[in-house]
Enzyme design. Structure first.
Site, PDB file in Angstrom:
ATOM      1  N   SER A 108       0.822  -1.208   0.000  1.00 41.25           N
ATOM      2  CA  SER A 108       0.000   0.000   0.000  1.00 41.25           C
ATOM      3  C   SER A 108       0.857   1.259   0.000  1.00 41.25           C
ATOM      4  O   SER A 108       1.921   1.309   0.628  1.00 41.25           O
ATOM      5  CB  SER A 108      -0.908   0.011   1.228  1.00 41.25           C
ATOM      6  OG  SER A 108      -1.590   1.250   1.353  1.00 41.25           O
ATOM      7  N   THR A 156      -5.475   2.594  -7.311  1.00 40.75           N
ATOM      8  CA  THR A 156      -6.806   2.607  -6.709  1.00 40.75           C
ATOM      9  C   THR A 156      -7.572   3.807  -7.244  1.00 40.75           C
ATOM     10  O   THR A 156      -7.141   4.948  -7.095  1.00 40.75           O
ATOM     11  CB  THR A 156      -6.715   2.671  -5.180  1.00 40.75           C
ATOM     12  OG1 THR A 156      -6.067   1.476  -4.708  1.00 40.75           O
ATOM     13  CG2 THR A 156      -8.090   2.771  -4.540  1.00 40.75           C
ATOM     14  N   LYS A 232      -7.767  -0.692  -9.758  1.00 43.29           N
ATOM     15  CA  LYS A 232      -8.553  -1.305  -8.683  1.00 43.29           C
ATOM     16  C   LYS A 232      -9.698  -0.379  -8.272  1.00 43.29           C
ATOM     17  O   LYS A 232      -9.463   0.785  -7.932  1.00 43.29           O
ATOM     18  CB  LYS A 232      -7.658  -1.587  -7.472  1.00 43.29           C
ATOM     19  CG  LYS A 232      -8.384  -2.182  -6.276  1.00 43.29           C
ATOM     20  CD  LYS A 232      -7.412  -2.472  -5.150  1.00 43.29           C
ATOM     21  CE  LYS A 232      -8.109  -3.052  -3.929  1.00 43.29           C
ATOM     22  NZ  LYS A 232      -8.933  -2.047  -3.216  1.00 43.29           N
TER      23      LYS A 232
END
Length: 356
Positions: A108, A156, A232
């Protein structure tokens, strides 16, 4: 020892501070989408094939294009922030378990150890990118991921702002001083300043993340890295088509585990539309709600290439059982494949599905 992945949640709840448990477990709003993810997966039924002559199930995942150099099963450890909240070794412990289990680990942007140290564990690593207001930092993070040996960038795309997570608001949740966003220039941030009635993590997101990120930004990123791009957070087939046109190698069908738009459709309900839209032009992975090997088989039968697994592995991390949890999941998948008459993952894609 846990018998199912769900068992780790109660084990973790017994050792974690209540506000940390809520930070991981909670969804946004009334948590409708959080609950829907499980309800929808439970409604997917499978028609097993019989007399298939299968003596053993091969769970191995082999993918071209260099995104995955072979994995023991079609599972990726989802990118999850601040893993030192669960265990002092945090990302290092979970990344090591993933490497030993032979599955990719997604680092992350908000990891609590530097991405270089996590990638240095030695397994297959992807880097998950949140789009920050400072494009220079975005470019630096991508360069660092390349230098560290990450094999893909996972962007993301469903967090222009953080969803309103009421458990964190009610708890006035803030990070402890020793848990930081280790990849950022100023790791000690608003996320550490507790304010009654507010989420400090949400305040940090609001200051650091770029809310107006667009397809043009993704086009710019495509010119800055040669690594495969995986987007994502896509649910709409039209966005999936646009991603393929952009040159995406993969799409993760995801509603962020029910933590963004409350009322969004479940990921598994969106899966078939996305699979049809991309027409084998890129990998399609399913995220949000996966809790068992049977869930993995369901996803494969519906057209997914693989799944991302999140919360259950955080619960296992809290009780130092990451490797055990991954082996449990692989065993469950192998059992489900045998019971469904599937010798390998390709056979799983030919199973007939229904809805309860």
């Amino acid at each position: 020892m846990a018998e199912t992945l769900n068992d780790y949640e109660s084990l973790a709840a017994a050792v974690l501070p209540a506000e940390t448990y809520d930070f991981v477990a909670g969804g946004s709003g009334s948590e409708t989408t959080l609950r829907r993810n499980r309800t929808a997966l439970d409604a997917v039924t499978l028609a097993p094939r019989v007399l298939a002559g299968v003596a053993a199930a091969d769970t191995g995942w082999r993918v071209p294009a260099g995104v995955v150099g072979g994995a023991s099963m079609p599972v990726v450890v989802a990118p999850m922030a601040y893993q030192r909240l669960l265990h002092p070794e945090g990302e290092l412990l979970l990344a090591r378990a993933a490497a030993e289990a032979g599955v990719p680990y997604a680092i992350s942007t908000l990891s609590s150890y530097p991405l270089e140290k996590i990638a240095g564990i030695g397994g297959q690593c992807w880097f998950q990118l949140y789009w920050l207001r400072d494009r220079g930092v975005v470019e630096s993070l991508v360069g660092r991921a390349e230098e560290a040996g990450c094999s893909a960038i996972v962007v993301t795309v469903d967090v222009p702002v953080m969803g309103r997570r009421l458990r964190d608001v009610r708890n006035s949740f803030a990070l402890p001083d020793d848990v930081v966003a280790a990849n950022l220039v100023d790791p000690v941030t608003e996320a550490h300043v507790g304010v009654p009635g507010l989420s400090a993590v949400a305040a940090h997101t609001a200051s650091a993340f770029e809310p107006a990120v667009s397809w043009q930004d993704l086009e710019w990123l495509r010119t800055r890295t040669g690594l495969p791009l995986i987007l994502k957070g896509i649910l709409d087939p039209r966005d999936a088509t646009r991603a393929v046109q952009l040159g995406a190698t993969g799409i993760v069908v995801s509603n962020h585990g029910g933590r963004q738009l409350d009322g969004a459709m479940s990921s598994v309900d969106a899966l078939a539309g996305v699979v049809d839209a991309v027409d084998n032009d890129c990998l399609v992975l399913l995220d949000s709600g996966i809790r068992s090997g049977t869930d993995v088989l369901r996803a494969l039968a519906l057209g997914a290439s693989a799944v991302l697994v999140g919360r259950p592995l955080l619960w296992a991390l809290a009780v130092d059982a990451c490797g055990e949890a991954l082996e449990l999941l692989r065993g469950e998948l192998a059992d489900a494949m045998m019971l469904a008459g599937c010798a390998d993952l390709a056979a799983a894609g030919w199973l007939t599905t229904g809805r309860a």
